[in-house]
Design a protein around this motif. Structure first.
Motif, short mmCIF file in Angstrom:
data_model
loop_
_atom_site.label_atom_id
_atom_site.label_comp_id
_atom_site.label_asym_id
_atom_site.label_seq_id
_atom_site.Cartn_x
_atom_site.Cartn_y
_atom_site.Cartn_z
N GLY A 83 0.83 -1.19 0.00
CA GLY A 83 0.00 0.00 0.00
C GLY A 83 0.87 1.25 0.00
N VAL A 84 0.57 2.18 -0.90
CA VAL A 84 1.29 3.46 -0.95
C VAL A 84 0.28 4.57 -0.73
CG1 VAL A 84 2.73 5.00 -2.33
CG2 VAL A 84 3.03 2.52 -2.52
N VAL A 85 0.50 5.37 0.29
CA VAL A 85 -0.42 6.45 0.65
C VAL A 85 0.11 7.75 0.08
CG1 VAL A 85 -1.60 7.62 2.53
CG2 VAL A 85 -0.97 5.21 2.78
N VAL A 86 -0.72 8.39 -0.75
CA VAL A 86 -0.34 9.66 -1.37
C VAL A 86 -1.37 10.72 -1.01
CG1 VAL A 86 0.84 8.50 -3.27
CG2 VAL A 86 -1.57 9.11 -3.51
N SER A 87 -1.17 11.92 -1.53
CA SER A 87 -2.03 13.04 -1.18
C SER A 87 -2.86 13.48 -2.36
CB SER A 87 -1.18 14.20 -0.68
OG SER A 87 -1.93 15.38 -0.60
N ALA A 118 -6.60 12.74 2.03
CA ALA A 118 -6.80 14.18 2.11
C ALA A 118 -6.42 14.65 3.51
CB ALA A 118 -8.26 14.52 1.82
N PRO A 119 -5.99 15.93 3.65
CA PRO A 119 -5.56 16.41 4.97
C PRO A 119 -6.66 16.38 6.02
CG PRO A 119 -5.73 18.21 3.40
CD PRO A 119 -5.87 16.94 2.62
N TYR A 120 -7.92 16.39 5.59
CA TYR A 120 -9.02 16.37 6.55
C TYR A 120 -9.44 14.94 6.89
CZ TYR A 120 -11.17 15.95 1.95
OH TYR A 120 -11.44 15.58 0.66
N ARG A 121 -8.83 13.95 6.26
CA ARG A 121 -9.19 12.56 6.50
C ARG A 121 -8.29 11.98 7.58
NH1 ARG A 121 -9.44 7.82 1.85
NH2 ARG A 121 -10.40 6.19 3.13
N GLU A 122 -8.85 11.21 8.44
CA GLU A 122 -8.10 10.61 9.54
C GLU A 122 -7.13 9.57 8.97
OE1 GLU A 122 -6.25 9.74 12.46
OE2 GLU A 122 -7.88 11.11 13.00
N ILE A 123 -5.85 9.84 9.13
CA ILE A 123 -4.84 8.98 8.50
C ILE A 123 -4.87 7.58 9.08
CG2 ILE A 123 -2.97 9.64 10.08
CD1 ILE A 123 -2.74 8.95 6.27
N LYS A 124 -5.21 7.45 10.34
CA LYS A 124 -5.28 6.12 10.95
C LYS A 124 -6.32 5.25 10.25
CE LYS A 124 -3.99 8.10 15.44
NZ LYS A 124 -4.36 8.27 16.84
N GLN A 125 -7.41 5.86 9.80
CA GLN A 125 -8.44 5.11 9.09
C GLN A 125 -7.92 4.62 7.75
OE1 GLN A 125 -11.87 7.66 8.83
NE2 GLN A 125 -12.18 7.74 11.05
N VAL A 126 -7.10 5.44 7.09
CA VAL A 126 -6.51 5.03 5.80
C VAL A 126 -5.61 3.83 6.01
CG1 VAL A 126 -5.00 5.74 3.92
CG2 VAL A 126 -6.64 7.36 4.87
N GLN A 128 -5.69 1.68 8.44
CA GLN A 128 -6.48 0.52 8.85
C GLN A 128 -7.17 -0.13 7.66
OE1 GLN A 128 -6.37 -0.87 11.90
NE2 GLN A 128 -7.47 -2.54 10.87
N LYS A 129 -7.63 0.71 6.71
CA LYS A 129 -8.26 0.16 5.50
C LYS A 129 -7.26 -0.65 4.69
CE LYS A 129 -11.85 0.79 4.48
NZ LYS A 129 -13.08 -0.03 4.69
N LEU A 130 -6.02 -0.18 4.60
CA LEU A 130 -5.00 -0.93 3.89
C LEU A 130 -4.72 -2.26 4.57
CD1 LEU A 130 -2.53 1.95 2.96
CD2 LEU A 130 -3.62 0.39 1.35
N VAL A 131 -4.70 -2.26 5.87
CA VAL A 131 -4.49 -3.51 6.62
C VAL A 131 -5.61 -4.50 6.31
CG1 VAL A 131 -4.42 -4.54 8.93
CG2 VAL A 131 -3.14 -2.45 8.45
N GLU A 132 -6.83 -4.00 6.17
CA GLU A 132 -7.97 -4.88 5.86
C GLU A 132 -7.80 -5.54 4.49
OE1 GLU A 132 -11.46 -2.52 6.23
OE2 GLU A 132 -11.18 -2.14 8.38
N TYR A 133 -7.07 -4.88 3.59
CA TYR A 133 -6.80 -5.46 2.27
C TYR A 133 -5.62 -6.44 2.32
CZ TYR A 133 -10.07 -2.56 -0.36
OH TYR A 133 -11.21 -1.97 -0.87
N ARG A 134 -5.10 -6.66 3.52
CA ARG A 134 -4.02 -7.62 3.73
C ARG A 134 -2.78 -7.29 2.91
NH1 ARG A 134 -5.67 -11.86 6.64
NH2 ARG A 134 -3.87 -13.10 5.98
N VAL A 135 -2.43 -6.00 2.86
CA VAL A 135 -1.19 -5.62 2.19
C VAL A 135 -0.01 -6.13 2.99
CG1 VAL A 135 -2.22 -3.57 1.12
CG2 VAL A 135 -1.11 -3.36 3.35
#
Length: 357
Positions: A83-87, A118-126, A128-135
């Motif tokens: 998983g790669v997190v970008v802006s 996005a800067p207004y989005r909770e990064i921890k949720q992002v 956690q979602k990647l973890v759910e995809y079993r990356v």
């Protein structure tokens, strides 16, 4: 060699109502199912005989078979996905960084899942979602995160590497441009070019994380010089904020002879207002430089002197740190690698050779 049924064909498989499997290919090629799996596994490429490879590939082509990456990952207990997190504010530097990261990962036979933060989005949720995809791991870039004030827990089996993300208490491996050194070296260069009345333009008004080390590195050098002055003005990384700052700055009775910006787009805005609205000549009357070298900086209309981050080294180091963690070789101590930036000199700063003797 295994005996192949006389009526074994791709038509028979289709009529049976299922897609061809590795077992079907093994039967068709007259080899074991494990041999088929090894032919399609890059880790075995140098240990498979040409004859076996040709036999298996021919059978696979005839049957219309392609390996199921998802099924293979389940067997190996790894997804093969990073998983790669970008802006959402995706400037040229981070596009180049993403390109280099994905190229490095693909050379390792890994696939990439990109998440926007996005800067207004909770990064921890992002995360956690990647973890759910079993990356198998996560690489997060600075533009994706305004700041990480405190550590948070991820699935222990999911390594995380931060790129250009700053934390007072690092809690995972990361790679960072040495912003202090970059700004400090730029300050030395500008002072050596004869600049004395400095303005530093930060991005403190931005939704995204302003890098305090850039300001600190610049200020620390200039403040050592008794014949130089410096002050700070806050911007927000945008071209428009550079314009707005310039319209106020150049109305003052005493103008600076040098402006250094925390981001290049602010510098473009200042340059355009200086030249086209106030008739200020660059670099004769105003030297200007910025952090982050972008393609527009090379245009004849700007020729902006800049601090250039080494995206190739940042990407390579990030992938190496992640690969080490995935392989279980990561140290118990958190490691932060600092990558030195470089200075790119262009025509927006006065030539020191032109100074009066």
């Amino acid at each position: 060699m295994k005996k192949v049924p006389d009526d074994f064909s791709s038509e028979r498989i289709v009529q049976a109502g299922h897609s061809p499997t590795s077992r079907d290919v093994a039967l068709r090629a007259g080899v074991s199912q494990s041999s088929v799996c090894r032919v399609f596994d890059s880790k075995w490429s140098d240990r498979i005989s040409p004859a076996l490879r040709e036999r298996v590939l021919s059978a696979a082509k005839e049957l219309g078979y392609s390996p199921n990456a998802l099924a293979r990952s389940l067997t190996a207990n790894r997804s093969g996905i990073i998983g790669v997190v970008v802006s959402e504010d995706f400037n040229e530097f981070y596009y180049d960084l993403l390109r280099r990261i994905t190229n490095e990962l693909q050379q390792m036979d890994m696939r990439v899942m990109i998440f926007n933060a996005a800067p207004y989005r909770e990064i921890k949720q992002v995360f956690q979602k990647l973890v759910e995809y079993r990356v198998d791991g996560i690489i997060a870039t600075a533009a994706a995160i305004s700041n990480i004030a405190e550590p948070f827990q991820l699935d222990r089996a999911t390594p995380l590497v931060l790129v250009n993300i700053y934390s007072s208490e690092p809690f995972c491996d990361g790679v960072i441009t040495d912003n202090y050194a970059g700004s400090n070296h730029m300050a030395q260069y500008l002072y050596g070019c004869g600049c004395r009345n400095f303005v530093y333009v930060s991005a403190e008004k931005s939704r995204y994380f302003d890098v305090p080390d850039r300001k600190r590195g610049f200020f620390d050098y200039i403040r050592l010089k008794k014949d130089a002055s410096i002050r700070h003005i806050a911007g927000d990384y945008s071209y428009r904020s550079g314009q707005e700052i310039a319209r106020e700055l150049f109305l003052e009775p005493v103008r600076p002879d040098c402006v250094f910006c925390s981001g290049s787009r602010m510098a473009y805005g200042i340059m355009d207002v200086a030249r086209f609205e106030f008739g200020i000549k660059i670099p004769e009357q105003l030297s200007i430089a910025a952090y982050d070298d972008m393609d527009a900086s090379t245009l004849a209309s700007y020729q902006l002197t800049a601090v250039q981050q080494q995206s190739d080294l940042l990407a390579h180091t990030a992938v190496q740190l992640l690969q080490r963690a995935i392989g279980g070789a990561s140290s118990s101590n958190v490691e932060t690698v600092y990558v030195p930036p470089t200075l790119v000199m262009r025509g927006s700063v006065r030539d020191p050779a032109a100074l009066d003797p």
